[in-house]
Design an enzyme around this catalytic site. Structure first.
Site, PDB file in Angstrom:
ATOM      1  CB  SER A 144      -0.916   0.027   1.293  1.00  0.00           C
ATOM      2  OG  SER A 144      -1.300   1.104   1.734  1.00  0.00           O
ATOM      3  CE1 TYR A 157      -3.955   0.474   3.972  1.00  0.00           C
ATOM      4  CE2 TYR A 157      -5.131  -1.605   4.409  1.00  0.00           C
ATOM      5  CZ  TYR A 157      -4.539  -0.709   3.693  1.00  0.00           C
ATOM      6  OH  TYR A 157      -4.551  -0.640   2.021  1.00  0.00           O
TER       7      TYR A 157
HETATM    8  P1  NAP Z   1     -11.933  -4.962  -0.551  1.00  0.00           P
HETATM    9  O1  NAP Z   1     -12.683  -4.412  -1.599  1.00  0.00           O
HETATM   10  O2  NAP Z   1     -12.367  -4.538   0.805  1.00  0.00           O
HETATM   11  O3  NAP Z   1     -11.719  -6.555  -0.683  1.00  0.00           O
HETATM   12  C1  NAP Z   1     -10.837  -7.243   0.234  1.00  0.00           C
HETATM   13  C2  NAP Z   1     -11.261  -8.656   0.283  1.00  0.00           C
HETATM   14  O4  NAP Z   1     -10.572  -9.372   1.069  1.00  0.00           O
HETATM   15  C3  NAP Z   1     -12.812  -8.977   0.489  1.00  0.00           C
HETATM   16  O5  NAP Z   1     -13.361  -9.951  -0.469  1.00  0.00           O
HETATM   17  C4  NAP Z   1     -12.827  -9.343   1.780  1.00  0.00           C
HETATM   18  O6  NAP Z   1     -14.079 -10.134   2.097  1.00  0.00           O
HETATM   19  C5  NAP Z   1     -11.533 -10.116   1.998  1.00  0.00           C
HETATM   20  N1  NAP Z   1     -11.078 -10.404   3.445  1.00  0.00           N
HETATM   21  C6  NAP Z   1     -11.261  -9.713   4.459  1.00  0.00           C
HETATM   22  N2  NAP Z   1     -10.792 -10.457   5.407  1.00  0.00           N
HETATM   23  C7  NAP Z   1     -10.603 -11.630   5.111  1.00  0.00           C
HETATM   24  C8  NAP Z   1     -10.067 -12.541   5.741  1.00  0.00           C
HETATM   25  N3  NAP Z   1      -9.719 -12.955   7.083  1.00  0.00           N
HETATM   26  N4  NAP Z   1      -9.741 -14.061   4.921  1.00  0.00           N
HETATM   27  C9  NAP Z   1     -10.240 -14.085   3.759  1.00  0.00           C
HETATM   28  N5  NAP Z   1     -10.556 -12.715   3.009  1.00  0.00           N
HETATM   29  C10 NAP Z   1     -10.593 -11.807   3.859  1.00  0.00           C
HETATM   30  O7  NAP Z   1     -10.237  -4.451  -0.694  1.00  0.00           O
HETATM   31  P2  NAP Z   1      -9.684  -3.865  -2.213  1.00  0.00           P
HETATM   32  O8  NAP Z   1      -9.776  -2.404  -2.073  1.00  0.00           O
HETATM   33  O9  NAP Z   1     -10.066  -4.933  -3.219  1.00  0.00           O
HETATM   34  O10 NAP Z   1      -7.946  -4.065  -1.527  1.00  0.00           O
HETATM   35  C11 NAP Z   1      -7.437  -5.306  -1.622  1.00  0.00           C
HETATM   36  C12 NAP Z   1      -6.187  -5.360  -1.075  1.00  0.00           C
HETATM   37  O11 NAP Z   1      -5.371  -4.354  -1.658  1.00  0.00           O
HETATM   38  C13 NAP Z   1      -6.062  -5.126   0.393  1.00  0.00           C
HETATM   39  O12 NAP Z   1      -4.942  -5.967   0.650  1.00  0.00           O
HETATM   40  C14 NAP Z   1      -5.851  -3.532   0.620  1.00  0.00           C
HETATM   41  O13 NAP Z   1      -5.292  -3.248   1.853  1.00  0.00           O
HETATM   42  C15 NAP Z   1      -5.072  -3.374  -0.731  1.00  0.00           C
HETATM   43  N6  NAP Z   1      -5.045  -2.129  -0.978  1.00  0.00           N
HETATM   44  C16 NAP Z   1      -6.049  -1.528  -1.526  1.00  0.00           C
HETATM   45  C17 NAP Z   1      -6.064   0.039  -2.080  1.00  0.00           C
HETATM   46  C18 NAP Z   1      -7.355   0.749  -2.327  1.00  0.00           C
HETATM   47  O14 NAP Z   1      -7.023   1.759  -2.870  1.00  0.00           O
HETATM   48  N7  NAP Z   1      -8.253   0.106  -2.777  1.00  0.00           N
HETATM   49  C19 NAP Z   1      -4.891   0.619  -2.239  1.00  0.00           C
HETATM   50  C20 NAP Z   1      -3.789  -0.201  -1.544  1.00  0.00           C
HETATM   51  C21 NAP Z   1      -3.865  -1.464  -1.151  1.00  0.00           C
HETATM   52  P3  NAP Z   1     -15.314  -9.265   2.805  1.00  0.00           P
HETATM   53  O15 NAP Z   1     -15.868  -8.585   1.648  1.00  0.00           O
HETATM   54  O16 NAP Z   1     -15.912 -10.284   3.563  1.00  0.00           O
HETATM   55  O17 NAP Z   1     -14.480  -8.275   3.823  1.00  0.00           O
HETATM   56  C1  GCO Z   2      -6.764   5.285   3.150  1.00  0.00           C
HETATM   57  C2  GCO Z   2      -7.043   4.308   2.105  1.00  0.00           C
HETATM   58  C3  GCO Z   2      -5.564   3.790   1.779  1.00  0.00           C
HETATM   59  C4  GCO Z   2      -5.685   2.957   0.666  1.00  0.00           C
HETATM   60  C5  GCO Z   2      -4.503   2.343   0.261  1.00  0.00           C
HETATM   61  C6  GCO Z   2      -3.662   3.232  -0.343  1.00  0.00           C
HETATM   62  O1  GCO Z   2      -7.871   5.241   4.117  1.00  0.00           O
HETATM   63  O2  GCO Z   2      -5.737   5.920   3.208  1.00  0.00           O
HETATM   64  O3  GCO Z   2      -8.004   3.200   2.404  1.00  0.00           O
HETATM   65  O4  GCO Z   2      -5.065   3.178   2.707  1.00  0.00           O
HETATM   66  O5  GCO Z   2      -6.779   1.881   0.980  1.00  0.00           O
HETATM   67  O6  GCO Z   2      -3.847   1.512   0.863  1.00  0.00           O
HETATM   68  O7  GCO Z   2      -2.386   2.738  -1.040  1.00  0.00           O
END
Ligand code: NAP
Ligand code: GCO
Length: 263
Positions: A144, A157
């Site tokens: 992230s 986080y």
């Molecule tokens: P999301 O839409 O919240 O999807 C996360 C997925 O992980 C959901 O299907 C969730 O299921 C599942 N999950 C949660 N807890 C779990 C567990 N204990 N065991 C198995 N599955 C579990 O998140 P996303 O935005 O796609 O993000 C995916 C990854 O990218 C995460 O690691 C997040 O931190 C990272 N990330 C996201 C962003 C962003 O801007 N979106 C940026 C940087 C990094 P539930 O629906 O039941 O919770």
């Molecule tokens: C926040 C956002 C970020 C993104 C991502 C950025 O609240 O700042 O959720 O943490 O999820 O991780 O890279």
């Protein structure tokens, strides 16, 4: 010829019923991989299976909580029996809790660390022995911006994602000699359910202040889409990246390079 193909490879993506995980898994399938994914309940797994089917992808879905070591080992054994030994692991599952640190309970802090850091540790531990036997493996941890930067309300986080960066480097160090490469993808701000609260329109229809803030902080002047991560995911999952190890590939539109647009 540079080999970006994933033909004959089994790729497991955690938490991939939707969002970033689903987009990356779809790209891996397009490159030829067999897709295995898990989520924490059958409804989500079924939702994911239907979504993959709609894209013409025959995925294998399993109910498994990445924080539950017993469940993880049983699921990996079941996958090895039903599908085959995992060649590629994407530790994608993750949660965030946005709470000012001094108001955050230790329980909430621990839950974020458990899913976002302990989960990837348990998953990697479970698949590495099979990779060693096969003589190759790819582990990609979804880090992230918060692997590098802090901000208000995301202490747990950021601690987890900072730790995940170092876990990535340590797996790379400890298992590189077995032809296992462990790298990270660091998405910028991506439009998924996880960031929906940061993009909600205001009552008067104006953009959320955080939405405007991210636009100003991103040279690309836009939020990323889950599909922006597809190419980097295929690259790090393929033999084209066999000499890339311990690297966090930031896919952030330039946020980490930019001081931000002058107001
Ligand atoms: P999301 O839409 O919240 O999807 C996360 C997925 O992980 C959901 O299907 C969730 O299921 C599942 N999950 C949660 N807890 C779990 C567990 N204990 N065991 C198995 N599955 C579990 O998140 P996303 O935005 O796609 O993000 C995916 C990854 O990218 C995460 O690691 C997040 O931190 C990272 N990330 C996201 C962003 C962003 O801007 N979106 C940026 C940087 C990094 P539930 O629906 O039941 O919770
Ligand atoms: C926040 C956002 C970020 C993104 C991502 C950025 O609240 O700042 O959720 O943490 O999820 O991780 O890279």
């Amino acid at each position: 010829m540079i080999n970006f193909s994933l033909e004959g490879k089994i790729a497991m993506v955690t938490g991939a019923s939707y969002g970033i995980g689903f987009a990356m898994a779809s790209a891996l399938a397009e490159a030829g991989a067999t897709i295995v994914f898990n989520d924490i309940n059958q409804d989500l797994v079924d939702k994911g299976l239907a979504a993959y089917k709609e894209k013409g992808i025959t995925a294998h879905g399993y109910v498994c909580d990445v924080t539950n070591e017993e469940q993880v080992y049983a699921t990996i054994a079941q996958i090895e029996k039903e599908v085959g030994v995992v060649d590629i692991l994407f530790n994608n599952a993750g949660i965030i809790k946005r709470i000012p640190m001094i108001e955050m309970s230790a329980k909430d802090f621990r839950q974020v660390i458990d899913i976002d850091l302990n989960g990837p540790f348990i998953m990697a531990k479970a698949v590495i022995p099979g990779m060693i036997k096969k003589g190759h493996g790819k582990i990609i941890n979804i880090c992230s911006m918060m692997s590098e930067l802090g901000r208000e309300t995301v202490s747990a986080y950021a601690a987890a994602k900072g730790g995940l960066k170092m876990l990535t480097r340590n797996i790379a160090s400890e298992y590189g000699e077995y032809n296992i490469q462990c790298n990270g993808i660091g998405p910028g701000y991506i439009a998924t359910p996880q960031t929906a609260p940061l993009r909600e329109k205001q009552a008067d229809g104006s953009p959320h202040p955080f939405d405007s803030f991210i636009i100003a902080k991103t040279p690309a002047a836009r939020w990323g889409t889950a599909e922006d991560l597809a190419g980097p995911a295929v690259f790090l999952a393929s033999e084209a990246s066999n000499f890339v190890n311990g690297h966090i590939l930031y896919v952030d539109g330039g946020i980490l390079a930019y001081i931000g647009k002058q107001p």
